[in-house]
Design a protein around this motif. Sequence first.
Motif, mmCIF file in Angstrom:
data_model
loop_
_atom_site.group_PDB
_atom_site.id
_atom_site.type_symbol
_atom_site.label_atom_id
_atom_site.label_comp_id
_atom_site.label_asym_id
_atom_site.label_seq_id
_atom_site.Cartn_x
_atom_site.Cartn_y
_atom_site.Cartn_z
ATOM 1 N N GLN A 40 0.869 -1.172 0.000
ATOM 2 C CA GLN A 40 0.000 0.000 0.000
ATOM 3 C C GLN A 40 0.908 1.225 0.000
ATOM 4 O OE1 GLN A 40 -3.347 -0.528 0.148
ATOM 5 N NE2 GLN A 40 -4.079 1.577 0.143
ATOM 6 N N ILE A 41 0.753 2.119 -0.986
ATOM 7 C CA ILE A 41 1.635 3.266 -1.135
ATOM 8 C C ILE A 41 0.815 4.532 -0.968
ATOM 9 C CG2 ILE A 41 3.295 4.434 -2.626
ATOM 10 C CD1 ILE A 41 3.487 1.763 -4.190
ATOM 11 N N LYS A 42 1.250 5.362 -0.010
ATOM 12 C CA LYS A 42 0.564 6.613 0.257
ATOM 13 C C LYS A 42 1.608 7.689 0.502
ATOM 14 C CE LYS A 42 -3.343 8.423 2.890
ATOM 15 N NZ LYS A 42 -4.336 8.131 3.940
ATOM 16 N N GLU A 43 1.645 8.677 -0.418
ATOM 17 C CA GLU A 43 2.692 9.684 -0.408
ATOM 18 C C GLU A 43 4.057 8.980 -0.417
ATOM 19 O OE1 GLU A 43 1.823 12.348 2.845
ATOM 20 O OE2 GLU A 43 0.697 13.653 1.490
ATOM 21 N N ASN A 44 4.914 9.219 0.586
ATOM 22 C CA ASN A 44 6.245 8.620 0.607
ATOM 23 C C ASN A 44 6.332 7.425 1.544
ATOM 24 O OD1 ASN A 44 7.449 10.478 -1.220
ATOM 25 N ND2 ASN A 44 7.559 11.997 0.446
ATOM 26 N N ILE A 45 5.194 6.917 1.986
ATOM 27 C CA ILE A 45 5.168 5.791 2.926
ATOM 28 C C ILE A 45 4.722 4.544 2.173
ATOM 29 C CG2 ILE A 45 4.243 4.896 5.085
ATOM 30 C CD1 ILE A 45 5.969 7.371 5.408
ATOM 31 N N TYR A 46 5.561 3.481 2.261
ATOM 32 C CA TYR A 46 5.266 2.195 1.620
ATOM 33 C C TYR A 46 4.977 1.172 2.716
ATOM 34 C CZ TYR A 46 7.512 4.332 -2.473
ATOM 35 O OH TYR A 46 7.850 5.158 -3.506
ATOM 36 N N THR A 47 3.750 0.650 2.748
ATOM 37 C CA THR A 47 3.380 -0.402 3.687
ATOM 38 C C THR A 47 3.390 -1.730 2.939
ATOM 39 O OG1 THR A 47 2.024 1.147 4.953
ATOM 40 C CG2 THR A 47 1.666 -1.209 5.321
ATOM 41 N N LEU A 48 4.278 -2.639 3.343
ATOM 42 C CA LEU A 48 4.534 -3.871 2.605
ATOM 43 C C LEU A 48 4.111 -5.075 3.423
ATOM 44 C CD1 LEU A 48 8.167 -2.926 1.494
ATOM 45 C CD2 LEU A 48 6.025 -2.388 0.313
ATOM 46 N N ASN A 49 3.657 -6.130 2.732
ATOM 47 C CA ASN A 49 3.256 -7.388 3.372
ATOM 48 C C ASN A 49 4.048 -8.544 2.783
ATOM 49 O OD1 ASN A 49 0.218 -5.833 2.925
ATOM 50 N ND2 ASN A 49 0.966 -6.224 4.989
#
Length: 624
Positions: A40-49
């Motif tokens: 999930q990519i939001k602005e400069n934050i990447y949330t990875l699974n």
Amino acid sequence: MIGGLLYSECNKSDSESSISVDSGNLTTDSGISINFKAAQIKENIYTLNNVEFNTCDASSVWKISAKDAKYDQEDSELKIKDARVEVFDVPIFWAGNIEIGENESINVPNLGITDSEFDLSYKFVTKSDKSKLEIEPIYTNSKFGLSFDYKFSGEGTNSRLQTFLIDDDDSSWVYRLNSKINITEKLHAYVDYSDFSGTSLIQNYGYKFLNIKRRALDLKQNFGLSLLTNKRLFETGRESFKNLSLPRPVTHEKDFFRYKSLYKFGQWDAIRESEYSKFTIKHNVVLLKKILPPADGADFPYLVKERVDRKKRNISLTNATQMRSGTLNTTVEGYWNEYTTHYQSLKEDQQYASYVIRQMVELPQSQIKFGYIFSSFDNQHQNPLLDSYPKKPSPESNISTRLWIGGDRNANQRKIFIYKSGQLGSTSYSLSTNLYEDYNFDGEGTILNNYFNNKPLYFSLQHPIGNLDLAIKGNYSFERNEFMAADFVLSYLGDNTLVSLEKKQLLIPSYPLNELDNYLLKFKRDFSNFSLFGRTQYSIEEQTINENIFGMEWKQNCFKLRLAFERARFFPYTNPDYSNGNYLEQIYLTNPIVKNNLTFEFELVGLTETLKPIERLIQNGIFN
């Protein structure tokens, strides 16, 4: 860079958009390549699974796996939850929640065998802009222990606290605090203080965790305050030590106040120094006399006092006069010492004054110095010996006005000397000898004959021959027709090979200890994917190997594995019993107590920083 199947979705209830990715690969700004199953990519934050990655540039046999991770592109920071480290796709340990920044690393367990017992430790590290904290639980000798290392560096303050404790039969505990604090621009405080309880730490892990050389005779317990203003230094404090049940050359604890000032009188520079000190012995005097028997029927080397007050005043005048071909340097020094010796209810007062004059001509073109030293030549043997012992002989110390460390022995030499230094091709050297010499140290005992009155030639030279390097230093006695002390080092450094052979015959400057005479071999050889290394110390007098280290380090695909074995004679930490053994045998690692240590360490290149360089290991030993 992101690759794989992706789709975007705009959240109409929020002006910010986000992107979801089913699977793919992300390369961070610092070069870490991360494979993931969903993102999930939001602005400069990447949330990875379900992520997998490593931080090594080359092909790697290890990887970090985790269910969740978050990458902040702006801060170049990667946060991983419930991370585990896998080698050859086999999980080897759980790393928990970790953060990896541009200069961050995590640690893996250290394994080893010390004294036939299994060791296991794991280090936790946390950092801030000004501090670093390392906590390392350890399991050794069937006991649990804990190491704590805290560093702080701020404006005007540098501090480090190291401590280690273990749940053994003595509840052993050791710590060291080293701190320098600038209270104001001119007022400073310092602490270098160590202490311990129990017995097992000094033999095994106290050296490793406190970076204490295991050949040291004690731990420092120093602290003080200093004020520097208008070319004047005021200092007060304590110089003390925690003894390891072994005698040392300086046997007293010292509380002091010191005043030092600088002056200028025309072409003369002046330094005035006053010190008021109280000395208290930290040894059993009877034991000290017993273990240092007189040699050849001579008296005991020096008098040991239990409590002494000392007032010491020095003044030094120096002048440099330019001549046509060189410089004439003149030094005039005066000393005034007063002693008050306390014994039970009795007091004894002593005082003396002395002086020393040196005039030396320096010829810069030929790099020659010659001159004379003249002194009052007082017999100072009856004065207490509190914080003094001879300097290690060298070409430079031979032409010095002060032959001793400390303030109890000084103006007792008369000589005409010559000194030469320079470069012959690729060979650098320095030499010094005395055309005339006389010393007034006869009352100090026969052991000082190794230092003075030998018609010496002091020498030091270094000569490179391609990849070879030859270094020699020491002193030769024309009177005895023998080398009184000598270091000989022959080393080879090639692209893949390091070999060093040393012969050391040292006059230890910690009088009244005797000399150490040994050979030392160090080597390292690099092959395509592994290295061999070793260190061996051989005592010439005892005809035995005091220390032996041999190891192998294997490296492949960002994975290092090191096995090292050490067999060494340590300082024993025991209540001293000299009825069946010699004190010097214990000092110089020739005691019968032998430690066998086996270390097993590995490093995941690009992730951990667990292995010391091999060069440091063969220089200092495994636990130093």
